[in-house]
Enzyme design. Sequence first.
Site, short mmCIF file in Angstrom:
data_model
loop_
_atom_site.label_atom_id
_atom_site.label_comp_id
_atom_site.label_asym_id
_atom_site.label_seq_id
_atom_site.Cartn_x
_atom_site.Cartn_y
_atom_site.Cartn_z
N VAL B 14 0.83 -1.21 0.00
CA VAL B 14 0.00 0.00 0.00
C VAL B 14 0.87 1.26 0.00
O VAL B 14 0.62 2.20 -0.77
CB VAL B 14 -0.98 -0.01 1.20
CG1 VAL B 14 -1.78 1.29 1.24
CG2 VAL B 14 -1.92 -1.20 1.10
N VAL B 132 -11.21 -0.18 5.77
CA VAL B 132 -12.32 -1.08 5.46
C VAL B 132 -12.65 -1.00 3.97
O VAL B 132 -12.84 0.09 3.43
CB VAL B 132 -13.59 -0.71 6.26
CG1 VAL B 132 -14.73 -1.67 5.94
CG2 VAL B 132 -13.32 -0.70 7.75
N ILE B 136 -13.61 1.02 -1.93
CA ILE B 136 -14.98 1.52 -1.71
C ILE B 136 -14.92 2.55 -0.58
O ILE B 136 -14.52 2.22 0.52
CB ILE B 136 -15.94 0.39 -1.30
CG1 ILE B 136 -15.93 -0.74 -2.33
CG2 ILE B 136 -17.34 0.93 -1.08
CD1 ILE B 136 -16.78 -1.95 -1.91
N ASP B 201 -10.54 -10.93 10.21
CA ASP B 201 -10.37 -9.70 9.44
C ASP B 201 -11.72 -9.03 9.16
O ASP B 201 -11.88 -7.82 9.32
CB ASP B 201 -9.66 -10.05 8.12
CG ASP B 201 -9.57 -8.88 7.17
OD1 ASP B 201 -8.59 -8.12 7.24
OD2 ASP B 201 -10.49 -8.71 6.34
N LYS B 205 -13.23 -5.34 10.60
CA LYS B 205 -13.80 -4.31 9.72
C LYS B 205 -15.23 -3.99 10.14
O LYS B 205 -15.64 -2.82 10.18
CB LYS B 205 -13.75 -4.78 8.27
CG LYS B 205 -12.33 -4.83 7.71
CD LYS B 205 -12.28 -5.58 6.39
CE LYS B 205 -10.89 -5.59 5.79
NZ LYS B 205 -10.78 -6.58 4.68
N GLY B 302 -5.79 -4.68 -2.62
CA GLY B 302 -4.90 -4.45 -3.75
C GLY B 302 -4.21 -3.12 -3.61
O GLY B 302 -4.70 -2.21 -2.94
#
Lengths: 432, 432
Positions: B14, B132, B136, B201, B205, B302
């Site tokens: 990231v 999260v 989006i 995970d 979130k 990603g």
Amino acid sequence: MEKTKIAIIGLGTVGTGVAKLLLDHGDRTARHAGRIPWLEKVVVQNLSKPRDVAIPDGVLTDNLNAVLQNPEITVVAQLIGGLEPARTIMLQLLDAGKDIITANKALLAVHGPELFDKARQLGRCIAFEASVAGGIPIITNIGQCLTANQITSLRGILNGTCNFIITQMQEHSTDYEKVVKEAQRLGYAEADPTLDVNGADTAQKLSILSQLAFGVRGNWEDIPCKGIDDLDIADIGYADRLGYRIKLLAMAKLVDNEVEMSVSPTLIKKGSPLAEVQNAFNAIRVLGDAVGPVFYHGQGAGQMPTASAVVADIIDTVVGRSQITFNNLELWSENNRPRSMADAGPSINRYYLRMQVIDQPGVMAEITGILGNNGVSIASIIQHKSENQNTNATVPLVIMSHNTTQTAITNSVMQFEQSENIETKAVVLKVL
Amino acid sequence: MEKTKIAIIGLGTVGTGVAKLLLDHGDRTARHAGRIPWLEKVVVQNLSKPRDVAIPDGVLTDNLNAVLQNPEITVVAQLIGGLEPARTIMLQLLDAGKDIITANKALLAVHGPELFDKARQLGRCIAFEASVAGGIPIITNIGQCLTANQITSLRGILNGTCNFIITQMQEHSTDYEKVVKEAQRLGYAEADPTLDVNGADTAQKLSILSQLAFGVRGNWEDIPCKGIDDLDIADIGYADRLGYRIKLLAMAKLVDNEVEMSVSPTLIKKGSPLAEVQNAFNAIRVLGDAVGPVFYHGQGAGQMPTASAVVADIIDTVVGRSQITFNNLELWSENNRPRSMADAGPSINRYYLRMQVIDQPGVMAEITGILGNNGVSIASIIQHKSENQNTNATVPLVIMSHNTTQTAITNSVMQFEQSENIETKAVVLKVL
């Protein structure tokens, strides 16, 4: 807790919803704003008209000056539709030092440059989340959440009336005229639905989104626009057989630093999210160069979804986020590196063609020949056998093309019109 | 144009994406921020490790003090995963007067109250869009765009690894172990995928989203959580025959001012938007009392989708929107009217049950009797005929219930375990 005094101009469907949220859920809006968005005045034309919401004594007025001349009212939700007097009221509000929230897409599509310039000159802001796609917060998503991206493509179903009509035609195999009547009866279509069904409403919304995503300069009336008012149930049927649904699709795409834009009934592969948008819902697919595709789906109209967007803007304006966003977006500003609308001619799409042809040998060769000469390559053909023994009987012929230019299709259709074997003007629809 | 100096801590997947966006698209971020978000320092553990991005001379450092002690750096993207040293670094950054952006959901789920309180005390802010659902922008949508609403329900597919695995099991009728190996080979699953596949995970979130939407107080480990690590291909097959897909679904629902929360493999009707989310995509459906349902779909992980979210937060922080939002949200604050997590027992759902039963008369009566005694009403039963003539042959029995409580199902399953006619512990899955 401190108050920020708010006014609403216009107590129609949306204005009533906004008043309900502010009056019935003041604790909620106060919690999110850190202060109370206090409904001080509601300006209406007719004081004696019965209302769906109980407005406290002293709040309702038919005198716009009660807002303009009250310096304590700093935030105004201007919820009158149409161009005038909405435009004049917006200018008066800005001159009086108000920050404005509006849901009026026609006003922004036509007078956006004037209104935004004036707001910038005066250090005021205009928030307009509710102007496109009602409850879907697409304005904030493009203008704030996806700012790390160059948006490269937008595709949207932006008019709930059209989508309701098409969905009903599809589901009940009923033709356009009947469904429109039913939609009017159910309140999904206006008594005069012209601006919905001819695509104008969608084109205005697309022009706002394209200004936001691409900085497009241009008049919404220059967007190539075809509505659903001559959509034939036969084409919905053929599309279905081929694995597609027809939707009134708004598209904008960045190509060589220009933006291809269009509004038209478009064949979309069944199973893809846009194809499955039902009835009065709206949906938008945004493609960003970092984030990839993001898809949004929700209620594009209606009292409370639209009021939800207006009140979010009121809160954003009360807390100061709207001002920051407005100053940085530079919408309809020369600083915002304006891009041009691309010519439609060279734009590349697949196409669906349907025409009524004489059922005799040689016709297919003629048609495929015309397409071939124009460089249109054919993906599939459906030709119905005639049930009529008459030598001059006609049959429908449906052709799906591979990717080709709009010019090639337009030229082919002009040549079809010269042929004695082709009875009707070809129906031409884009294929996604 | 003025600069705001930025630092990145951690140059993993990231961090590399964020550096690329800031370095390669500085014009874009500057245009949206009204000033240049200038990458001043990137802190890494190992200076000599090869990198996917060309960091300018003097920017890369292995000394955190180069950021902490530089008062010109005011905004820091903290992109180290895990709890420590991430937590300590966050506290040091806050003490040093930095506003922070993070993508670390485990850190927020566990240490959110401490970190947010500290930031509030020091007048700093923490932005966490990327924590999260990657690309989006769900944090901004719930925390800003839908603030006119009381959110009443959240449903999300929040882990791309799990959704990839389930989609592949479904499409290729391959069992869990094989698909996990393939997912690891393709980079969709970690070498140790435990925290993804066991639901942890997703629960972390969900705890962040529920804090945001409902003000839920509580430990993410208290969320009833079932992963996909024992998901049987047989149940995917039966669900398919019944018209459903199985998804690892996070749910939170407001019931009597408490919040029912769960993470579990859930049957979702085919054709509904959540059921059609494929492979590594994420999706979230939010229900608000004004806006109705809003559905979001995009890449949940990603490099570039997550970097898109981090850079949007950087821009929001540089322009000052993050600070306003952070101050008003009062996350993990006692002022935010905390709500409790509801007991799971009384929660109402439909259920799917599968067990292996002895194929002999009377067994069905026993099972339906147990369900009836517990008040569970049956919607449908599939019982396979045995192909085996052996009197002790077993057959699978699949039952779909109507709405019932979790307690009723749990009690039924305990009684099934007493029966000599039921060979296996019943598989129990929720049905949406």
